[in-house]
Design an enzyme around this catalytic site. Structure first.
Site, short mmCIF file in Angstrom:
data_model
loop_
_atom_site.label_atom_id
_atom_site.label_comp_id
_atom_site.label_asym_id
_atom_site.label_seq_id
_atom_site.Cartn_x
_atom_site.Cartn_y
_atom_site.Cartn_z
N GLN A 50 0.82 -1.21 0.00
CA GLN A 50 0.00 0.00 0.00
C GLN A 50 0.85 1.26 0.00
O GLN A 50 1.73 1.42 0.83
CB GLN A 50 -0.90 0.02 1.24
CG GLN A 50 -1.78 1.24 1.32
CD GLN A 50 -2.81 1.11 2.42
OE1 GLN A 50 -2.50 1.20 3.61
NE2 GLN A 50 -4.04 0.87 2.05
N LEU A 105 4.48 10.31 7.27
CA LEU A 105 3.05 10.23 7.04
C LEU A 105 2.27 11.48 7.45
O LEU A 105 2.54 12.09 8.48
CB LEU A 105 2.47 9.03 7.81
CG LEU A 105 1.06 8.68 7.35
CD1 LEU A 105 1.12 7.97 6.01
CD2 LEU A 105 0.36 7.84 8.37
C1 LIG Z 1 2.93 6.52 10.34
C2 LIG Z 1 1.95 5.40 10.40
C3 LIG Z 1 0.61 5.65 10.73
C4 LIG Z 1 -0.32 4.63 10.79
N1 LIG Z 1 -1.60 4.93 11.15
C5 LIG Z 1 -2.51 3.91 11.27
C6 LIG Z 1 -3.84 4.17 11.71
O1 LIG Z 1 -4.22 5.29 11.98
N2 LIG Z 1 -4.70 3.14 11.83
C7 LIG Z 1 -4.33 1.87 11.56
O2 LIG Z 1 -5.14 0.99 11.73
N3 LIG Z 1 -3.07 1.59 11.15
C8 LIG Z 1 -2.15 2.58 11.00
N4 LIG Z 1 -0.87 2.30 10.58
C9 LIG Z 1 -0.48 0.94 10.36
C10 LIG Z 1 -0.21 0.25 11.66
O3 LIG Z 1 0.33 1.17 12.58
C11 LIG Z 1 0.80 -0.86 11.52
O4 LIG Z 1 0.46 -1.66 10.49
C12 LIG Z 1 0.79 -1.67 12.78
O5 LIG Z 1 1.14 -0.86 13.87
C13 LIG Z 1 1.71 -2.84 12.72
O6 LIG Z 1 1.73 -3.44 13.99
P1 LIG Z 1 2.46 -4.77 14.29
O7 LIG Z 1 2.14 -5.14 15.68
O8 LIG Z 1 2.15 -5.74 13.22
O9 LIG Z 1 3.97 -4.42 14.14
P2 LIG Z 1 4.86 -3.25 14.79
O10 LIG Z 1 4.11 -2.41 15.70
O11 LIG Z 1 5.60 -2.61 13.72
O12 LIG Z 1 5.86 -4.07 15.61
C14 LIG Z 1 6.86 -4.82 15.02
C15 LIG Z 1 7.71 -5.35 16.10
O13 LIG Z 1 8.52 -6.39 15.62
C16 LIG Z 1 9.84 -6.23 16.05
N5 LIG Z 1 10.72 -6.91 15.13
C17 LIG Z 1 10.78 -6.77 13.79
N6 LIG Z 1 11.74 -7.58 13.30
C18 LIG Z 1 12.29 -8.24 14.35
C19 LIG Z 1 13.32 -9.20 14.48
N7 LIG Z 1 14.00 -9.64 13.45
N8 LIG Z 1 13.62 -9.64 15.71
C20 LIG Z 1 12.95 -9.18 16.80
N9 LIG Z 1 11.97 -8.29 16.72
C21 LIG Z 1 11.64 -7.82 15.51
C22 LIG Z 1 10.00 -4.76 16.09
O14 LIG Z 1 11.04 -4.39 16.93
C23 LIG Z 1 8.65 -4.32 16.64
O15 LIG Z 1 8.64 -4.40 18.03
C24 LIG Z 1 0.08 3.32 10.50
C25 LIG Z 1 1.41 3.05 10.19
C26 LIG Z 1 2.34 4.07 10.11
C27 LIG Z 1 3.75 3.78 9.75
#
Ligand SMILES: Cc1cc2nc3c(=O)[nH]c(=O)nc-3n(C[C@H](O)[C@H](O)[C@H](O)COP(=O)(O)OP(=O)(O)OC[C@H]3O[C@@H](n4cnc5c(N)ncnc54)[C@H](O)[C@@H]3O)c2cc1C
Ligand code: SF4
Ligand code: SF4
Ligand code: FES
Ligand code: FES
Lengths: 243, 252, 571
Positions: free
Chosen positions: C235, C251
């Site tokens: 996306q 963003l």
């Molecule tokens: C600027 C921005 C604004 C957004 N706004 C929205 C919104 O308003 N509403 C919405 O629904 N979504 C939004 N999104 C999307 C959403 O925030 C993300 O898709 C979501 O937070 C992802 O969450 P997650 O738990 O999958 O991963 P993350 O929160 O990214 O966590 C990933 C974790 O994995 C760990 N990690 C990665 N690789 C490794 C490794 N090799 N070894 C150990 N640890 C590792 C990282 O350290 C981190 O702790 C936004 C995204 C961005 C970037």
């Protein structure tokens, strides 16, 4: 193209020195961009923390020209270019490498704070009026700049007795949560050393989220502690009302 | 890429990498507070030239035993502890004084003089700062007297009138009121102590009260300085008039 | 044996401490499992913290007509029907409860007059549906989860990167990792592993993602034999900052448009009238991003190659209250006061819909004991994600993954560790220190970003994608030779050299899948195949590792039950 000199601390827990780097300046550039330029072209092992590059995650804290700042929000064009720009790690925490410090103490303090616990029987209706006050505290991005600048930690190193402004902010957010049923006054007074804060407001000056830490969190908490421990009248009232 | 020796400054008084003249912040505090203390002390002990016509110097209000029936010294000394204690325990002045006089810290991210163990406000005497709210209660009482004095200053021998002194005293009591009612302790009492405005009895009105005191409180430092100047000036003016150095100008 | 590493044992190991990882850990803990959470940054700094706009949940606090069915329909339509219908259904059904749960753990959302959680409009959502806290919803969410986790006693391994999953005859046995601070090695023994590592956006030059988003989780799963699905769907968020250069890609939340922001081109035309007259600025992200891109391409872009986004018609106080961080972001970084004038915005790489293929109910991948949730998992969003559906995804499927992982751990016996796997992982990780060449990992990364930006961007062609695959091969060779300077102590150059491998793997998966999908659907736009192809509506692209090489397969989209089809057909 215009250039600036960055004087960056290079070293680890055993010591180190500052090293000067010449960095080309682009419009709107921030100090973190300059550090990335150094990493990418001059010193690939330069250690810096960062994540969002937009002042949202609180990772990139350092001391720029002697002032605790987020490097991703410190514009190069706001700094005098005639002298080298010094970039040092936060002083209050043990150095790990270059600009990276060991902030784990903060996480240990956080563990001492009992989490939110709803008052029994709540219907979860909350008024915006109550939310507004607490949301200020919940803006905290845990950059730990306030902890870095606070003289109780920076100059007196009272990490054993003192929780630091960041955690007063956290507790203010919990104590003033309209539905929270816990009382953390004793913790504040005895374990987190609220009394060690002499309200000199440096934490408020550096907070990138513009949380009015001293006026809105610390002083109201001090007043609550007075209510419970120092004010004979309120204590008497409480006894009469049987609480 | 020349390396230079470590730039992490050792902690001693004034050590910092800040580029700006940080001492600019505390210099005025030292000068003004120092000057005011000397002036106030002298005036308090003077025990004379504190009233003229309907004017009473705020240093001497409320006026107790001016005829020295039982108190041989200056009447100001009987009451001075009130305003003094109020200011000394005021959250704003605490900040200013700790910074300017105890250098604890002199400014943000600036080194402190090395000294004994730091205990903040947890040990005697500074633990007494916690009684601030009682000084606030006292201050409210003083404000009442000062309003009384200000109103009295509109009546010259039973006739309504306005002199420069009237204006000075009125302005002073206004500023002192603003200072007093922007106090942090009041903000707490007014509503800050509540966790939930919408659940408490009279919650809405206490919220309104808290909002108002928050509005004032945000300007507490400004009021603190203005009222310090005004109270000093009011006394000075009364002294000038009472000692005959100048004549009060009647405006009405 | 003289081990070069320390060993830790948990029933459930969670990789990632964002919303998905933390929610999973809370659930696994509630099941009585011993839980470890590993993350690359400090706790609380994961990408979730940056989420701004809100959490989508059909709570019907503002628009009372809203219900799960409408949310389900919006999600499926937004995803161009490539979504896993069961995931979309579960997501729509469960997200209101997950949001309420957050509130019970102390989160404070903005409120309605009646004291309920306030909801705002967002692109592609029929009703006002996004629960929010100004424009820092993610921060509220991650703090709430983090504080609860700390209180419940999860073990967090901060600044620790997992570089290899360890298996025991096909099932999960543990993970190999290193401490970023010290460079020391650590081996985790675990019966279940949940991957919650987020996305892949750091492979593009203009991106809203941080250094963490290198696709590690997908690469780890892929190497362990799991299937990746729908990787071509990346996306591009329509509104990233375009000026000044240093902030390009950062963003600008969709909430700006949700609150009434208007898009205009250089000529002052409200160009969305041309592309989606019905939904205008609140069209789905793929449409808005392409519209802006097209305006710029056709010469109607702004000074710095973007579009104008204007919210200044709203009262200044309102803007500052509802969009405080946007206000500050523009004021401080771009010298623009958004209450007075327009922002300049352009598309930025933001989110990947594809990821690890998982079972809808349990979030288990095709490798026994390996689970995935959050952005790292595929399925819920299909060809295009609706704003706000990610945060709710994290909660709904984070919880499900944690639950299933804990139950799995209860069921199975302890796996045995294979030392040869550990040794080879160690060798691979430390290899860059013995590379003597002049190749720098930073240079390879810059070139990769340039390549993905230009050849695998918003609009794609067969020629570009083919070329990309060839170039990726060359970059892989260069990456293998990249050396590092300095020691193992917090050495970003070294860290990057591992992250590069993950990025190259996922980039290849994206390019291969994009090349195969000869149609335009959702976020995937092929200039040479500009139309939807009904045949491709029925197929997923699957990427697996076979005999040491990347293979692509096609897999049929699961048939939807009748009653759900009826929901979709309703209007
Ligand atoms: C600027 C921005 C604004 C957004 N706004 C929205 C919104 O308003 N509403 C919405 O629904 N979504 C939004 N999104 C999307 C959403 O925030 C993300 O898709 C979501 O937070 C992802 O969450 P997650 O738990 O999958 O991963 P993350 O929160 O990214 O966590 C990933 C974790 O994995 C760990 N990690 C990665 N690789 C490794 C490794 N090799 N070894 C150990 N640890 C590792 C990282 O350290 C981190 O702790 C936004 C995204 C961005 C970037
Ligand atoms: S006001 Fe208190 S907590 Fe804040 S910096 Fe000063 S001493 Fe520290
Ligand atoms: S209170 Fe402010 S300065 Fe302190 S950690 Fe939070 S955001 Fe940083
Ligand atoms: S990088 Fe996130 S605050 Fe600076
Ligand atoms: S805080 Fe200054 S007078 Fe009370």
């Amino acid at each position: 193209m215009a250039e600036a000199t960055l004087r960056v601390f290079r070293g680890d827990s055993n010591g180190g020195q500052t090293v000067d780097y010449r960095v080309p300046i682009a419009p709107g550039m921030v100090v973190l961009d300059a550090l990335h330029h150094i990493q990418g072209h001059l010193a690939p092992d330069l250690a810096v923390r960062w994540n969002c590059k937009a002042g949202k995650c609180g990772s990139c804290s350092a001391e720029v020209n002697g002032r605790p700042r987020l490097t991703c929000k410190t514009r190069m064009d706001d700094l005098p270019q005639d002298q080298p720009i010094t970039v040092l790690p936060m002083k209050s925490f043990p150095r790990i490498k270059d600009l990276v410090t060991d902030v784990s103490w903060n996480y240990r303090v956080n563990r001492k704070i009992p989490a939110f616990e709803p008052r029994p029987g709540t219907d979860w209706k909350i008024s915006q009026l109550d939310v507004d006050r607490v949301q200020e505290f919940r803006k905290c991005i845990e950059c730990f700049l306030c902890q870095d600048v606070c003289h109780v930690l920076r100059e007196h190193d009272q990490k054993e007795k003192f929780g630091g402004p960041r955690f007063f902010v956290r507790i203010a957010g919990l104590e003033m949560h309209p539905l929270d049923g816990r009382n953390r006054n004793a913790l504040l007074k005895d374990e987190l050393g609220l009394g060690l804060c002499n309200i000199t407001k440096c934490c408020t000056e550096v907070c990138p989220e513009e949380i009015r830490i001293t006026d809105n969190a610390i002083i109201p908490l001090k007043e609550r502690v007075v209510d419970e421990f120092y004010d004979p009248l309120t204590r008497m009232f409480r006894r009469i009302r049987g609480k | 890429m020349a390396g230079s020796p470590t730039l992490l400054p050792e902690s001693r008084l004034g050590s910092t990498l800040r580029r700006d003249p940080w001492w600019i912040e505390i210099l005025p505090v030292i000068i003004v507070m120092g000057g005011f203390s000397i002036y106030a002390t002298l005036r308090a002990f003077e025990g004379a030239y504190y009233s003229w016509g309907p004017y009473l110097s705020p240093f001497y209000s409320p006026l107790i035993d001016p005829q020295h029936h039982w108190w041989p010294l200056s009447p100001a000394l009987l009451i001075l502890a009130g305003p003094l204690g109020f200011r000394a325990t005021c959250y704003y002045y605490r900040k200013a004084l700790y910074r300017a006089f105890l250098l604890d810290p002199p400014a943000c991210a600036v080194g402190e003089p090395s000294r004994r163990k730091y205990s903040g406000e947890t040990k005697f005497p500074l633990i007494l700062q916690n009684v601030h709210r009682y000084f606030f209660y006292l201050a409210v009482l003083f404000i009442c007297f000062l309003w009384y004095d200000a109103i009295r200053a509109f009546f010259f021998d039973g006739h309504f009138g306005i002199g420069v002194g009237t204006l000075v005293l009125t302005l002073n009591v206004c500023l002192l009121s603003l200072y007093t009612f922007s106090c942090h302790s009041l903000r707490h009492l007014a509503g800050g102590k509540l966790d939930c405005f919408s659940c408490a009895t009279f919650g809405r009105s206490r919220f309104a009260a808290w909002r108002l005191s928050t509005f004032l409180n945000e300007r507490h430092m400004l009021f603190a300085w203005c009222s310090l100047f005004s109270v000093g000036f009011a006394d000075f003016y009364v002294r000038l008039v009472a000692s005959g150095a100048i004549r009060d100008l009647r405006l009405l | 044996m003289t081990a070069n590493y320390e060993t830790r044992e948990h029933d459930v190991l969670i990789i990632g401490a964002g919303g998905a990882g933390l929610r999973a850990s809370l659930e696994a803990l509630a099941q009585g499992a011993s839980v470890g959470v590993v993350c690359k940054s400090l706790l609380g700094k994961a990408h979730t913290v940056m989420a701004e706009g809100g959490i989508a949940a059909a709570m019907a606090n503002v628009d009372t007509a809203d219900d799960w069915k409408t949310h389900f329909r919006d999600t499926m339509r937004g995803g161009k029907f490539l979504n896993n219908w069961r995931m979309a259904q579960l997501h729509a059904l469960e997200s209101p409860d997950r949001v309420r749960e957050l509130e019970q753990w102390g989160a404070l959302f903005d409120r309605t007059e009646k004291g309920d959680i306030l909801q705002r409009a967002f692109g592609g959502h029929t009703f006002k549906r996004l629960c929010h806290v100004g424009d820092r919803t993610g921060l509220e969410m991650i703090r709430t989860l983090q504080d609860r986790g700390v209180q419940q006693g999860i073990d967090v391994y901060m600044e620790c990167t997992v570089t290899r999953l360890l298996t025991d005859s096909g099932r999960i046995a543990g993970a190999f990792a290193y401490w970023r601070e010290t460079g020391r090695l650590i081996v985790f023994k675990a019966k279940s592993i949940v991957i919650a590592t987020g996305g892949i956006g750091k492979a593009w030059r203009v991106t809203s993602n941080s250094w963490e988003y290198t696709g590690d989780g997908m690469a780890l799963a892929y190497e362990a034999g799991a299937e990746l699905m729908d990787m071509e769907f990346v996306q591009f968020h329509p509104t990233g900052m375009v000026w000044p250069p240093g902030v390009q890609g950062i963003l600008v939340t969709e909430a700006v448009r949700g609150e009434g922001g208007i898009l205009r081109n250089k000529l002052g035309e409200r160009f969305m009238e041309k592309y989606d007259p019905k939904r205008m600025e609140l069209s789905t992200r793929d449409v808005v991003a392409r519209s802006i891109y097209t305006e710029v391409k056709e010469g109607r872009g702004t000074e710095h190659g973007g579009a104008y986004l204007d919210i200044s018609q709203k009262p200044a106080e309102y803007v500052k209250k509802k969009l405080p961080s946007m206000y500050h972001q523009f004021k401080e970084l771009a010298d623009v006061d958004i209450t007075k004038g327009p922002m300049e915005v352009g598309p930025t790489c933001h989110y990947v819909m594809g990821g690890i293929r998982v079972d809808a109910e349990t979030a288990e991948s095709t490798v026994p004991g390996l689970f995935a949730a959050g952005e790292a998992a595929a399925g819920l969003h299909g060809a295009n994600r609706l704003g706000g559906n990610s945060l709710s995804d994290l909660l709904v499927f984070g919880r499900r993954a944690g639950l299933a992982a804990a139950q799995h751990a209860k069921r199975v016996s302890a796996p045995s560790m294979d030392n040869s796997q550990i040794e080879s992982a160690e060798k691979e990780l430390l290899a860059p220190f013995s590379n003597s060449g002049t190749e720098s990992p930073y240079a390879v990364h810059r070139d990769l970003q340039e390549l993905m930006q230009n050849l695998v961007g918003i609009f794609r062609t067969e020629a570009d994608l083919g070329k990309a695959l060839v170039e990726l091969e060359k970059l892989r060779a260069r990456a293998a030779k990249a050396g590092v300077e300095g020691s193992r102590l917090f050495n970003p150059g070294w860290h990057l050299s591992y992250d590069l491998k993950s990025m190259l793997t996922v980039s290849e998966a994206v390019a291969q899948s994009a090349l195969a999908r000869t149609e335009s659907r959702g976020a995937h736009s092929r200039i040479d195949f500009p139309k939807l192809d009904p045949l491709w509506e029925k197929k997923h692209n699957i990427i697996v590792k076979e005999a040491g090489a990347m293979k692509r397969r096609e897999s049929p989209v699961e048939e939807m039950p009748g009653e759900l089809q009826q929901i979709l057909a309703a209007d």
